[in-house]
Design a protein around this motif. Structure first.
Motif, mmCIF file in Angstrom:
data_model
loop_
_atom_site.group_PDB
_atom_site.id
_atom_site.type_symbol
_atom_site.label_atom_id
_atom_site.label_comp_id
_atom_site.label_asym_id
_atom_site.label_seq_id
_atom_site.Cartn_x
_atom_site.Cartn_y
_atom_site.Cartn_z
ATOM 1 N N VAL A 138 0.844 -1.203 0.000
ATOM 2 C CA VAL A 138 0.000 0.000 0.000
ATOM 3 C C VAL A 138 0.878 1.253 0.000
ATOM 4 O O VAL A 138 0.564 2.240 -0.669
ATOM 5 C CB VAL A 138 -0.949 -0.004 1.214
ATOM 6 N N GLY A 139 1.980 1.200 0.724
ATOM 7 C CA GLY A 139 2.913 2.330 0.707
ATOM 8 C C GLY A 139 3.480 2.571 -0.679
ATOM 9 O O GLY A 139 3.630 3.718 -1.116
ATOM 10 N N GLY A 140 3.794 1.478 -1.381
ATOM 11 C CA GLY A 140 4.291 1.610 -2.750
ATOM 12 C C GLY A 140 3.254 2.219 -3.669
ATOM 13 O O GLY A 140 3.563 3.081 -4.500
ATOM 14 N N ALA A 141 2.012 1.772 -3.523
ATOM 15 C CA ALA A 141 0.933 2.330 -4.346
ATOM 16 C C ALA A 141 0.716 3.805 -4.017
ATOM 17 O O ALA A 141 0.456 4.624 -4.906
ATOM 18 C CB ALA A 141 -0.348 1.538 -4.130
ATOM 19 N N THR A 142 0.836 4.135 -2.735
ATOM 20 C CA THR A 142 0.688 5.535 -2.316
ATOM 21 C C THR A 142 1.751 6.405 -2.975
ATOM 22 O O THR A 142 1.473 7.514 -3.457
ATOM 23 C CB THR A 142 0.791 5.640 -0.785
ATOM 24 N N ARG A 143 2.971 5.892 -3.031
ATOM 25 C CA ARG A 143 4.055 6.652 -3.656
ATOM 26 C C ARG A 143 3.854 6.759 -5.156
ATOM 27 O O ARG A 143 3.984 7.839 -5.746
ATOM 28 C CB ARG A 143 5.392 5.973 -3.351
ATOM 29 N N LEU A 144 3.534 5.640 -5.800
ATOM 30 C CA LEU A 144 3.430 5.621 -7.257
ATOM 31 C C LEU A 144 2.239 6.422 -7.774
ATOM 32 O O LEU A 144 2.239 6.848 -8.932
ATOM 33 C CB LEU A 144 3.345 4.172 -7.750
ATOM 34 N N THR A 145 1.218 6.612 -6.943
ATOM 35 C CA THR A 145 0.067 7.429 -7.352
ATOM 36 C C THR A 145 0.222 8.883 -6.904
ATOM 37 O O THR A 145 -0.686 9.693 -7.108
ATOM 38 C CB THR A 145 -1.239 6.856 -6.757
ATOM 39 N N GLY A 146 1.374 9.212 -6.292
ATOM 40 C CA GLY A 146 1.613 10.587 -5.854
ATOM 41 C C GLY A 146 0.703 11.028 -4.729
ATOM 42 O O GLY A 146 0.349 12.211 -4.637
ATOM 43 N N SER A 147 0.331 10.091 -3.851
ATOM 44 C CA SER A 147 -0.667 10.372 -2.816
ATOM 45 C C SER A 147 -0.076 10.681 -1.444
ATOM 46 O O SER A 147 -0.814 11.074 -0.533
ATOM 47 C CB SER A 147 -1.618 9.171 -2.682
ATOM 48 N N GLY A 148 1.220 10.500 -1.284
ATOM 49 C CA GLY A 148 1.809 10.525 0.044
ATOM 50 C C GLY A 148 1.729 11.834 0.792
ATOM 51 O O GLY A 148 1.829 11.854 2.023
ATOM 52 N N LEU A 149 1.541 12.950 0.091
ATOM 53 C CA LEU A 149 1.502 14.262 0.758
ATOM 54 C C LEU A 149 0.082 14.802 0.870
ATOM 55 O O LEU A 149 -0.110 15.970 1.228
ATOM 56 C CB LEU A 149 2.380 15.257 0.001
ATOM 57 N N SER A 150 -0.910 13.986 0.571
ATOM 58 C CA SER A 150 -2.294 14.464 0.559
ATOM 59 C C SER A 150 -2.817 14.779 1.959
ATOM 60 O O SER A 150 -3.712 15.608 2.119
ATOM 61 C CB SER A 150 -3.208 13.433 -0.118
ATOM 62 N N ILE A 151 -2.272 14.114 2.989
ATOM 63 C CA ILE A 151 -2.643 14.416 4.376
ATOM 64 C C ILE A 151 -1.473 15.159 5.002
ATOM 65 O O ILE A 151 -0.391 14.593 5.171
ATOM 66 C CB ILE A 151 -2.969 13.131 5.165
ATOM 67 N N THR A 152 -1.691 16.401 5.340
ATOM 68 C CA THR A 152 -0.585 17.278 5.730
ATOM 69 C C THR A 152 -0.370 17.369 7.237
ATOM 70 O O THR A 152 0.446 18.164 7.702
ATOM 71 C CB THR A 152 -0.834 18.695 5.187
ATOM 72 N N GLU A 153 -1.115 16.563 8.008
ATOM 73 C CA GLU A 153 -0.969 16.590 9.469
ATOM 74 C C GLU A 153 -0.800 15.165 9.989
ATOM 75 O O GLU A 153 -1.268 14.206 9.373
ATOM 76 C CB GLU A 153 -2.190 17.249 10.122
ATOM 77 N N TRP A 154 -0.150 15.069 11.142
ATOM 78 C CA TRP A 154 0.017 13.761 11.778
ATOM 79 C C TRP A 154 -0.869 13.716 13.011
ATOM 80 O O TRP A 154 -0.587 14.350 14.025
ATOM 81 C CB TRP A 154 1.478 13.529 12.155
ATOM 82 N N LYS A 155 -1.961 12.968 12.899
ATOM 83 C CA LYS A 155 -2.889 12.802 14.018
ATOM 84 C C LYS A 155 -3.075 11.310 14.265
ATOM 85 O O LYS A 155 -3.991 10.695 13.703
ATOM 86 C CB LYS A 155 -4.231 13.469 13.692
ATOM 87 N N PRO A 156 -2.215 10.699 15.078
ATOM 88 C CA PRO A 156 -2.247 9.250 15.267
ATOM 89 C C PRO A 156 -3.593 8.705 15.742
ATOM 90 O O PRO A 156 -3.957 7.576 15.406
ATOM 91 C CB PRO A 156 -1.153 9.019 16.325
ATOM 92 N N VAL A 157 -4.338 9.502 16.520
ATOM 93 C CA VAL A 157 -5.615 9.013 17.067
ATOM 94 C C VAL A 157 -6.793 9.563 16.266
ATOM 95 O O VAL A 157 -7.534 8.814 15.628
ATOM 96 C CB VAL A 157 -5.752 9.392 18.553
ATOM 97 N N THR A 158 -6.965 10.885 16.265
ATOM 98 C CA THR A 158 -8.122 11.481 15.596
ATOM 99 C C THR A 158 -8.053 11.344 14.074
ATOM 100 O O THR A 158 -9.085 11.397 13.393
ATOM 101 C CB THR A 158 -8.243 12.969 15.964
ATOM 102 N N GLY A 159 -6.845 11.127 13.545
ATOM 103 C CA GLY A 159 -6.702 10.966 12.107
ATOM 104 C C GLY A 159 -7.295 9.680 11.573
ATOM 105 O O GLY A 159 -7.385 9.487 10.357
ATOM 106 N N ALA A 160 -7.697 8.789 12.478
ATOM 107 C CA ALA A 160 -8.311 7.535 12.037
ATOM 108 C C ALA A 160 -9.678 7.765 11.402
ATOM 109 O O ALA A 160 -10.168 6.924 10.647
ATOM 110 C CB ALA A 160 -8.449 6.576 13.229
ATOM 111 N N ILE A 161 -10.288 8.910 11.696
ATOM 112 C CA ILE A 161 -11.607 9.227 11.139
ATOM 113 C C ILE A 161 -11.422 10.139 9.930
ATOM 114 O O ILE A 161 -10.905 11.251 10.056
ATOM 115 C CB ILE A 161 -12.497 9.921 12.192
ATOM 116 N N PRO A 162 -11.829 9.710 8.750
ATOM 117 C CA PRO A 162 -11.663 10.545 7.545
ATOM 118 C C PRO A 162 -12.704 11.658 7.525
ATOM 119 O O PRO A 162 -13.644 11.646 8.334
ATOM 120 C CB PRO A 162 -11.890 9.539 6.412
#
Length: 356
Positions: free
Chosen positions: A41-65
């Protein structure tokens, strides 16, 4: 009679213990499978240019989209503030943003799932006294490495959020991938060591340090692959076996960056060339190892595994060549990355079993 009864009692006592360790082994292999999925999934995220789409690190609250249109627009606005949007994706629609967001969110969500799959069974096994002593310390160490990996992942993403950056730093991507590979190797090593192989010892042959050296070479190659991916070196010099018409590019091209040490990370020619060289070294070493073991003990299990490793190394190199020649389409890039994890896992099993 007393001795026989005592022996039978010990034998019966070992049955529940054996079953418990079998359950632990299954749990650890499940964790290993999840790590491989995480890498995919990490590889797919990189190859689709998706890795910077979420600009914050929220380990708990970030679980909810985002659940409402307003929430989606707020996330999209954060993305529109970074350089990747301005320089690469300017004009992107909200639906296109949702696509790349889904990949990155899924990658992070899978990380949370791995944390739960690690922690909850660990508490259960620990409470029942199945995991203790050296095994407990080893498993806790792997868990700590997994926590560190989450922090490394955010450091990697943060490097791509800096002004002027449109992707994450290659060295940090390589570190993230390498640590994931080390975690996988540790999990497989522990799981393979928990299986009772006392009946198979007679069918093993001395292998020396070669299996462990092979594991080290594969980990090194994965790190180099991370640099290739991070610098997009696979999109250049898409010919084989020649690079720009030569087997070995001139030194003036390999070391054009100053200071020279930065060529190993920033110069796509040297980055790709190093990845090729180590691939040749791995295949040569794996074939030599298989040939050596066959000469010593042709019918041993060790020889069979060594032959399998040589075949896997050749297959992975062939897949890498195809990926290069096709200029890294999504399917080939993912297949090459995931198959690398399979090669690593099999090498670790070979090294672990060879030491029992």
């Amino acid at each position: 009679m007393a001795v026989a009864a005592s022996t039978e009692g010990v034998s019966l006592a070992r049955v529940p213990q054996s079953r418990s360790l079998s359950a632990v082994r299954t749990w650890i292999y499940c964790l290993a499978a999840l790590v491989v999925l995480m890498v995919a999934v990490g590889g797919a995220t990189r190859l689709t240019g998706s890795g910077l789409s979420i600009t914050e690190w929220k380990p708990v609250t970030g679980a909810i989209p985002p659940l409402t249109e307003q929430a989606w627009m707020a996330e999209f606005e954060k993305y529109r503030q970074i350089s990747q949007y301005e320089l690469v994706n300017k004009g992107m629609t909200l639906s296109e943003f949702k696509f790349i967001y889904a990949w990155e969110w899924g990658h992070r969500q899978l990380g949370r799932l791995i944390g739960l799959v690690f922690f909850l069974p660990l508490v259960w096994f620990w409470a029942r006294g199945v995991i203790k002593g050296r095994l407990a310390l080893t498993v806790l160490g792997i868990g700590a490495l997994g926590g560190l990996q989450g922090a490394i992942g955010w450091i990697m993403v943060a490097s791509g959020l800096e002004p002027g950056m449109t992707a994450v730093a290659p060295i940090k991507l390589a570190l993230h991938l390498t640590v994931a590979s080390i975690i996988l190797a540790c999990l497989v090593w522990v799981a393979a060591g928990l299986k009772d192989r006392s009946d198979a010892v007679r069918q093993e042959a001395p292998a020396g340090y070669a299996p462990r050296i092979l594991v080290g070479l594969i980990l090194f190659q994965i790190a180099l692959g991370g640099l290739v991916a991070g610098s997009k070196a696979g999109l250049t010099y898409n010919t084989w076996p020649l690079m720009d018409g030569a087997l070995v590019p001139p030194a003036s091209a390999l070391f054009v960056v100053r200071p020279w040490i930065e060529n190993f990370v920033d110069n796509v020619i040297l980055v790709q060339f190093n990845h090729r060289l180590v691939a040749y070294a791995i295949v040569a070493f794996a074939v030599w190892h298989a040939w050596t073991i066959h000469r010593q003990a042709k019918s041993s299990r060790t020889a069979g595994r060594a032959t399998g490793m040589a075949g896997l190394a050749l297959a992975q190199m062939a897949l890498g060549i195809v990926t290069l020649l096709l200029a890294v389409p999504l399917w080939a890039g993912l297949a090459h990355q995931v198959f690398a994890m399979a090669v690593l896992a099999m090498a670790v099993v070979h090294a672990r079993v060879s030491t029992i």
